[in-house]
Design a protein around this motif. Structure first.
Motif, short mmCIF file in Angstrom:
data_model
loop_
_atom_site.label_atom_id
_atom_site.label_comp_id
_atom_site.label_asym_id
_atom_site.label_seq_id
_atom_site.Cartn_x
_atom_site.Cartn_y
_atom_site.Cartn_z
N THR A 276 -15.61 -1.75 -4.13
CA THR A 276 -14.60 -0.99 -4.85
C THR A 276 -13.22 -1.12 -4.20
O THR A 276 -12.22 -0.71 -4.77
CB THR A 276 -14.99 0.50 -4.93
OG1 THR A 276 -15.34 0.93 -3.62
CG2 THR A 276 -16.15 0.72 -5.88
N LEU B 246 -20.34 10.10 5.00
CA LEU B 246 -20.39 11.15 3.99
C LEU B 246 -20.72 10.55 2.61
O LEU B 246 -21.50 11.13 1.84
CB LEU B 246 -19.03 11.86 3.95
CG LEU B 246 -18.90 13.07 3.06
CD1 LEU B 246 -19.88 14.16 3.46
CD2 LEU B 246 -17.46 13.63 3.11
N ASN C 242 -9.32 13.12 10.37
CA ASN C 242 -10.21 12.64 9.31
C ASN C 242 -11.62 12.41 9.85
O ASN C 242 -12.60 12.83 9.23
CB ASN C 242 -9.68 11.34 8.71
CG ASN C 242 -8.65 11.59 7.62
OD1 ASN C 242 -9.00 11.76 6.46
ND2 ASN C 242 -7.38 11.64 8.00
N LYS D 11 0.83 -1.21 0.00
CA LYS D 11 0.00 0.00 0.00
C LYS D 11 0.86 1.26 0.00
O LYS D 11 0.60 2.22 -0.71
CB LYS D 11 -0.89 0.00 1.25
CG LYS D 11 -2.37 -0.08 0.92
CD LYS D 11 -3.20 0.06 2.18
CE LYS D 11 -3.60 -1.27 2.74
NZ LYS D 11 -4.37 -1.18 3.98
C1 HEM Z 1 -17.85 4.01 -2.00
C2 HEM Z 1 -16.92 4.77 -1.49
C3 HEM Z 1 -15.89 4.29 -0.52
C4 HEM Z 1 -15.59 3.02 -0.12
C5 HEM Z 1 -16.24 1.70 -0.59
C6 HEM Z 1 -14.53 3.14 0.85
C7 HEM Z 1 -13.95 2.05 1.47
C8 HEM Z 1 -12.85 2.14 2.30
C9 HEM Z 1 -12.14 1.01 2.81
C10 HEM Z 1 -12.48 -0.46 2.51
C11 HEM Z 1 -11.13 1.49 3.57
C12 HEM Z 1 -10.09 0.67 4.32
C13 HEM Z 1 -8.90 0.47 3.45
C14 HEM Z 1 -7.88 -0.41 4.09
O1 HEM Z 1 -8.10 -0.99 5.13
O2 HEM Z 1 -6.81 -0.52 3.49
C15 HEM Z 1 -11.20 2.93 3.55
C16 HEM Z 1 -10.35 3.77 4.20
C17 HEM Z 1 -10.43 5.14 4.15
N1 HEM Z 1 -11.40 5.89 3.53
FE1 HEM Z 1 -12.90 5.19 2.39
N2 HEM Z 1 -14.22 4.45 1.04
C18 HEM Z 1 -15.02 5.20 0.23
C19 HEM Z 1 -15.04 6.57 0.11
C20 HEM Z 1 -14.34 7.41 0.91
C21 HEM Z 1 -14.43 8.84 0.86
C22 HEM Z 1 -15.33 9.63 -0.09
C23 HEM Z 1 -13.55 9.33 1.76
C24 HEM Z 1 -13.24 10.75 2.12
C25 HEM Z 1 -13.95 11.79 1.77
C26 HEM Z 1 -12.88 8.20 2.38
C27 HEM Z 1 -11.90 8.29 3.33
C28 HEM Z 1 -11.16 7.21 3.77
C29 HEM Z 1 -9.96 7.34 4.58
C30 HEM Z 1 -9.32 8.66 5.06
C31 HEM Z 1 -9.49 6.03 4.83
C32 HEM Z 1 -8.26 5.64 5.63
C33 HEM Z 1 -8.66 5.27 7.03
C34 HEM Z 1 -7.52 4.85 7.92
O3 HEM Z 1 -6.40 4.63 7.44
O4 HEM Z 1 -7.76 4.72 9.11
N3 HEM Z 1 -13.39 7.06 1.84
N4 HEM Z 1 -12.27 3.31 2.77
#
Ligand code: HEM
Length: 394
Positions: free
Chosen positions: A275, A348, A124, A97
């Protein structure tokens, strides 16, 4: 201990990991997505995982890969544990990653560690609350234009949808002043295309500097009613937000294709076609699974389409089932991940995508994809035939 045969390791690489990489982990490649749909590549991947579970039982299956300890999870309870015990001993910041995300978001929370991670995570979580921005008003404003366009052409294409979606995203994240800045998103896309190649692609400092400079100009306005007005140094976090809103658009478009509505419609679309199909964690110490110890620095792989679409366990595997989100869920249905590393943008995304589905659904109805739903759905090629429903746009 479950160690996969050489043949099974090759099968996991060929049907699960390589197709995921080929489709583009960071930004989807249209040509490969079309091919994946035609060859039903997600079905093959899910079949491989079922084969591993049938052959080796519920414990994590170790792949025979030289120089790296890699384990694939096949038991839903293990997925729950892996995510609950993140970021320690299961770190989100895995080697793979880091090398991908350093191309465009070297300071993002996802690849941070220790005290810095704690601080960035808090930043965040605070900033990404849907109540911080007038999501519904922005969505309705932009959706109106799209509805007029679709009424005149009779169909909604991905390109038409994406144009509106990015205007919404830029207004929500950076404010009205960024509404028309297509260049910002184009530059980010170019950086993400390089990130698809992770460490194999040289980093383009010039492009990244240009992108960051442009972004910082918008952020400096701290426009009221946008996320940019939230406290703290957001500059290192916003690239991830913009990048992740791309997925949110894909999920929303697919939700339209199955006639889904509201926030549960967004959740279902993300369950059916995750996704983030591969969730990775790397252990920071030896860990014990079903009585077997796996060494420190083991890379754990959760291939979520397998858990989300397993017909042996889930009676609703291949149909639209919004009702499942009203009761306690299977621990391995994790489109937004889970535990302390759960997506902080989830609410969001649900607010934005749900508002878009409702706004379009009030005026348009689309001829939709029927159940059993395909395991791969190429959003790029979706052309949704639309007919007018009751309410008129004034
Ligand atoms: C359909 C849309 C989205 C899906 C399915 C999704 C899904 C995910 C998933 C599965 C992770 C974990 C990734 C991991 O463990 O490696 C993640 C992390 C994260 N997502 Fe989303 N996400 C989406 C949209 C968004 C949006 C729009 C934002 C911000 C505006 C966002 C902000 C974040 C952030 C900051 C993390 C990192 C969290 C951390 O490291 O603790 N995501 N997301």
């Amino acid at each position: 201990m479950a160690i996969s045969s050489r043949l099974d390791t090759a099968r996991v690489l060929a049907t699960v990991l390589l197709p995921t990489l080929a489709k583009g982990v960071i930004v989807r490649r249209p040509g490969v997505m079309a091919l994946a749909e035609k060859t039903r590549s997600d079905s093959a991947a899910i079949d491989t995982l079922r084969h591993l579970r049938d052959r080796y039982g519920p414990e994590p299956v170790r792949l025979r890969i030289t120089g790296r300890s890699v384990a694939v999870l096949v038991d839903p309870a293990d997925v729950g544990r892996l995510l609950a015990e993140s970021p320690a001993p299961f770190s989100l910041a895995t080697r793979e990653k880091k090398s991908a995300l350093e191309h465009f978001q070297p300071h993002g929370v996802l690849i941070s560690e220790g005290e810095e991670r704690r601080r960035l995570r808090e930043l965040n979580e605070g900033a990404l609350r849907p109540e911080n921005v007038p999501v519904e008003a922005v969505v309705r404003d932009e959706a109106d234009l799209l509805i007029r366009h679709v009424m005149s052409t009779g169909e909604l294409t991905w390109d038409g949808f994406a144009q509106t979606w990015w205007r919404i995203v830029r207004r929500i994240v950076l404010g009205d002043g960024a509404r028309g800045d297509d260049q910002l998103v184009d530059d980010l896309k170019a950086l993400r295309q390089n990130a698809n190649w992770a460490f194999l692609h040289p980093k383009r400092r010039g492009l990244r500097d240009r992108f960051q400079h442009r972004l910082d100009e918008h952020l400096r306005r701290r426009e009221d009613g946008s996320l940019a007005a939230q406290p703290g140094d957001l500059s290192g976090q916003v690239p991830h937000w913009l990048f992740a809103f791309d997925s949110a658009g894909i999920v929303t478009m697919r939700a339209l294709a199955i006639g889904a509505r509201g926030t549960r419609g967004v959740l279902e679309s993300a369950r059916l076609w995750p996704t983030t199909p591969v969730i990775l964690r790397e252990s920071t110490e030896p860990t014990r699974w079903h009585g077997t110890w796996l060494p420190k620095n083991t890379e754990f792989i959760v291939f979520s389409p397998f858990f989300h679409r397993d017909p042996e366990r889930l009676p609703y595997a291949d149909r639209y089932a919004p009702e499942i989100w009203d009761r306690p869920l299977d621990p391995a249905i994790v489109p937004f991940s889970g535990g302390p590393g759960v997506c902080p943008g989830r609410d969001l995304v649900l607010a934005t995508g749900g508002a878009m589905l409702d706004a379009l659904g009030e005026h348009l109805s689309f001829r939709v994809v029927d159940a059993p739903l395909p395991r791969t759905l190429n959003h790029f090629s979706l052309r949704l035939q639309a007919t007018r429903t009751g309410t008129r746009v004034s």
